[in-house]
Scaffold this active site. Structure first.
Site, PDB file in Angstrom:
ATOM      1  N   LYS A 201       0.764  -1.028   0.219  1.00 44.49           N
ATOM      2  CA  LYS A 201       0.011   0.075   0.074  1.00 44.49           C
ATOM      3  C   LYS A 201       0.719   1.251   0.050  1.00 44.49           C
ATOM      4  O   LYS A 201       0.459   2.002  -0.722  1.00 44.49           O
ATOM      5  CB  LYS A 201      -0.906  -0.001   1.328  1.00 44.49           C
ATOM      6  CG  LYS A 201      -2.108  -1.185   0.989  1.00 44.49           C
ATOM      7  CD  LYS A 201      -3.153  -1.116   2.448  1.00 44.49           C
ATOM      8  CE  LYS A 201      -4.039  -1.971   2.209  1.00 44.49           C
ATOM      9  NZ  LYS A 201      -5.097  -1.940   3.326  1.00 44.49           N
TER      10      LYS A 201
ATOM     11  N   ASN B 241      -4.641   2.167  -1.602  1.00 40.44           N
ATOM     12  CA  ASN B 241      -5.274   0.745  -1.670  1.00 40.44           C
ATOM     13  C   ASN B 241      -6.283   0.464  -2.789  1.00 40.44           C
ATOM     14  O   ASN B 241      -6.670  -0.867  -3.151  1.00 40.44           O
ATOM     15  CB  ASN B 241      -6.043   0.317  -0.324  1.00 40.44           C
ATOM     16  CG  ASN B 241      -7.411   0.863  -0.401  1.00 40.44           C
ATOM     17  OD1 ASN B 241      -7.592   1.847  -0.563  1.00 40.44           O
ATOM     18  ND2 ASN B 241      -8.423  -0.004   0.332  1.00 40.44           N
TER      19      ASN B 241
ATOM     20  N   ASP C  77      -9.395   2.738   2.775  1.00 36.27           N
ATOM     21  CA  ASP C  77      -9.400   1.547   3.971  1.00 36.27           C
ATOM     22  C   ASP C  77     -10.041   2.496   5.280  1.00 36.27           C
ATOM     23  O   ASP C  77     -10.699   1.769   5.985  1.00 36.27           O
ATOM     24  CB  ASP C  77      -8.076   1.423   4.487  1.00 36.27           C
ATOM     25  CG  ASP C  77      -7.347   0.317   3.564  1.00 36.27           C
ATOM     26  OD1 ASP C  77      -8.114  -0.655   3.396  1.00 36.27           O
ATOM     27  OD2 ASP C  77      -6.261   0.096   3.349  1.00 36.27           O
TER      28      ASP C  77
ATOM     29  N   GLY D 114      -0.739   0.175  14.929  1.00 33.93           N
ATOM     30  CA  GLY D 114      -0.291  -0.003  13.601  1.00 33.93           C
ATOM     31  C   GLY D 114       0.045   1.440  13.094  1.00 33.93           C
ATOM     32  O   GLY D 114      -0.761   2.242  13.652  1.00 33.93           O
ATOM     33  N   ALA D 115       1.138   1.462  11.981  1.00 30.32           N
ATOM     34  CA  ALA D 115       1.215   2.739  11.499  1.00 30.32           C
ATOM     35  C   ALA D 115       1.484   2.703  10.054  1.00 30.32           C
ATOM     36  O   ALA D 115       2.052   3.452   9.444  1.00 30.32           O
ATOM     37  CB  ALA D 115       2.474   3.278  12.267  1.00 30.32           C
ATOM     38  N   GLY D 116       1.128   1.496   9.331  1.00 32.25           N
ATOM     39  CA  GLY D 116       1.396   1.298   7.973  1.00 32.25           C
ATOM     40  C   GLY D 116       0.037   1.830   6.985  1.00 32.25           C
ATOM     41  O   GLY D 116      -0.539   2.771   7.685  1.00 32.25           O
ATOM     42  N   GLY D 117       0.061   1.468   5.904  1.00 30.73           N
ATOM     43  CA  GLY D 117      -0.957   2.098   5.044  1.00 30.73           C
ATOM     44  C   GLY D 117      -2.387   2.151   5.386  1.00 30.73           C
ATOM     45  O   GLY D 117      -3.086   3.268   5.542  1.00 30.73           O
ATOM     46  N   ALA D 118      -2.800   0.807   6.036  1.00 27.67           N
ATOM     47  CA  ALA D 118      -4.216   0.821   6.508  1.00 27.67           C
ATOM     48  C   ALA D 118      -4.389   1.783   7.806  1.00 27.67           C
ATOM     49  O   ALA D 118      -5.376   2.406   7.826  1.00 27.67           O
ATOM     50  CB  ALA D 118      -4.726  -0.478   6.629  1.00 27.67           C
TER      51      ALA D 118
ATOM     52  N   GLY E  24     -12.729  -8.016  10.484  1.00 25.71           N
ATOM     53  CA  GLY E  24     -12.518  -7.341   9.523  1.00 25.71           C
ATOM     54  C   GLY E  24     -13.595  -7.410   8.151  1.00 25.71           C
ATOM     55  O   GLY E  24     -13.150  -6.500   7.338  1.00 25.71           O
TER      56      GLY E  24
END
Length: 273
Positions: free
Chosen positions: A82, A103, A119, A143-147, A255
């Site tokens: 992503k 995404n 997302d 979390g700290a990624g794309g999503a 999810g």
């Protein structure tokens, strides 16, 4: 709903190919959900979605090839691609520029690739559709990624009161918090969890939970401080985190609602309307 023979006959040389790109991709529910929606709308055959497993090493070359594929309509982009996709497409929507991740990709007729991020809006829509409030909520996001980035901005946009972000790399969490705070200064932000903190919603926006050997993204003791535990992992649907939270008597959300809420937005962005 078409019968199987008609379904096969509907795939022709004029079919626009859509994809879901990930590594791994075997767990993806997106192709089934998308093709079912296309079938219900009488669009299966005009469009068809396929899984596309692409490694990180081969991803830039793969994206370049999509520009040359004239019957490629677009693709859903999943982990781990992503963030890097945002630097490989030709144009980003304002949302994707803000988040720094993509995404969904659409191929224009001239071969240019346009990227957006859904997302966050999908996650919030999934929560709201299940009857939970975002406005005024105190939220823990792992979390700290794309999503995670998309969800953080969407939560702030939709009026959460406070947002705590935890990540295995604290610097990434701090950087994301700074960006959210700059865009939404009214939201109280934090990178620290304290023993007396309470969260209305806790969200796992990492890939932890896809493998049985994964550690819990939220510690057992911290789960006790949260009312609702929500997942972004799709498969397994009941992750170890959700099983643990259920065992503690907590309300859980898988999810799947996030993905289901995104499907209409994704297909529309890729031109499958």
């Amino acid at each position: 709903m078409q019968n199987p023979k008609n379904m096969l006959a509907s795939i022709t040389g004029n079919t626009k190919i859509l994809g879901v790109i990930a590594d791994p991709v075997s767990q993806a529910r997106t192709p089934v959900m998308a093709n079912t929606l296309l079938d219900e709308r009488g669009l299966l055959g005009a469009f068809a979605m396929l899984p596309m497993q692409v490694s990180a090493e081969g991803f830039p070359a793969f994206i370049a090839g999509l520009r040359a594929m004239k019957n490629f309509g677009g693709a859903v982009v999943s982990m781990p691609h992503k963030i890097v996709t945002s630097s490989l497409v030709d144009e980003l929507t304002p949302e994707a520029r803000l988040v720094g991740a993509v995404n969904v990709v659409r191929r224009n007729q001239d071969g240019r690739l346009i990227g957006t991020i859904l997302d966050g809006e999908g996650f919030v829509a999934g929560l709201v559709g299940a009857g939970y409030n975002v406005r005024g909520a105190h939220v823990l996001l792992v979390g700290a990624g794309g999503a995670a980035s998309a969800i953080a901005f969407a939560l702030a946009k939709h009026g959460c009161t406070s947002l705590c972000i935890k990540n295995r790399t604290p610097e990434r969490a701090s950087a994301l918090l700074a960006r959210v705070s700059h865009a939404y200064p009214q939201v109280k932000i934090s990178a620290e969890v304290y023993s007396n903190d309470h969260y209305d919603v806790a969200i796992n926006a990492t890939s932890l939970g896809m493998k049985p050997s994964d550690e819990l993204p939220i510690a057992k003791g911290l789960i006790w401080q949260c009312d609702l535990i929500a997942e972004c992992v799709i498969a397994p649907e009941m992750t170890p985190l959700l099983l643990e939270a259920s065992g503690q008597g907590k309300v859980v959300q898988t999810g799947v609602p996030m993905l289901a809420a995104q499907m209409n937005l994704m297909l529309a962005f890729m031109g499958a309307e």
